[in-house]
Design an enzyme around this catalytic site. Structure first.
Site, short mmCIF file in Angstrom:
data_model
loop_
_atom_site.label_atom_id
_atom_site.label_comp_id
_atom_site.label_asym_id
_atom_site.label_seq_id
_atom_site.Cartn_x
_atom_site.Cartn_y
_atom_site.Cartn_z
N PRO A 155 0.78 -1.25 0.00
CA PRO A 155 0.00 0.00 0.00
C PRO A 155 0.81 1.30 0.00
O PRO A 155 0.78 2.07 0.96
CB PRO A 155 -0.84 -0.14 1.27
CG PRO A 155 0.02 -0.94 2.18
CD PRO A 155 0.74 -1.92 1.29
N CYS A 156 1.45 1.59 -1.10
CA CYS A 156 2.19 2.85 -1.22
C CYS A 156 1.25 4.05 -1.25
O CYS A 156 1.68 5.17 -1.01
CB CYS A 156 3.11 2.83 -2.43
SG CYS A 156 2.28 2.52 -3.99
#
Length: 190
Positions: A158-159
């Site tokens: 989850p950047c």
């Protein structure tokens, strides 16, 4: 003339045989999502690439053929568990895209950052500076940004949870609107 049904059946036989004989190194498929059409690719180890439409799927497939193996084939059934994981994430019934990951497209500090990003809880964000400090490289803020921008597995890693120090979303491989949508989705389902 060959019909569409015959071509589909032929492709399914080819895919099945390639998998049986160990000739399918990278399987891929596309799927519609709230953030646009995604290309998802996997090796025997796990998901190796998630790509947004704006990244040009043909270019992504060529990169996979160059960096992993030229034996790349559309094999949707092999990616059904990944699609179920993404669907659950988008529906808000799962807080993670729970699939095996193949991180071979990331190395060094980038890989360290991606490993760290997996620990940012659903519904929370961290600044690029905070991630740099948490990876024991407080001056590597730009390198953290680069690692996020080149994340081969957005959504699974989850950047989108990494934002600017002022709290604004910042840039994203899938586009700023996609990042905002993902942050809102997590806030609503938190």
């Amino acid at each position: 003339m060959t019909t569409a049904a015959e071509l589909t059946a032929l492709h399914e036989r080819l895919t099945h045989r390639a998998a049986e004989e160990g000739l399918l190194d990278v399987a891929y498929r596309t799927l519609d999502s709230p953030v646009g059409t995604l290309l998802v690719a996997a090796t025997e180890r796990g998901v190796v690439r998630v790509a947004f439409d704006v990244e040009n799927h043909d270019t992504v497939l060529q990169t996979l053929a160059t960096r992993i193996s030229p034996r790349v084939l559309r094999a949707p059934a092999r990616l059904d568990p990944v699609v179920r994981g993404l669907d659950a994430f988008f529906a808000g019934t799962s807080r993670v895209v729970d699939v095996d990951l193949d991180l071979r497209l990331a190395a060094g500090f980038r890989r360290d950052v991606l490993t760290h990003l997996q620990r940012i809880p659903y519904g929370e964000t961290r600044s690029y500076a905070a991630v740099a400090a948490e990876t024991a490289s407080p001056k590597a803020v730009r390198a953290v940004g680069s690692a996020c921008a080149r994340n081969p597995l957005p959504l699974a890693i989850p950047c989108h949870r990494v934002v600017r120090s002022d709290g604004t979303p910042g840039r994203y491989a899938g586009g700023e609107a996609a990042k905002q949508l993902l942050l809102e989705l997590e806030t609503q389902n938190y």
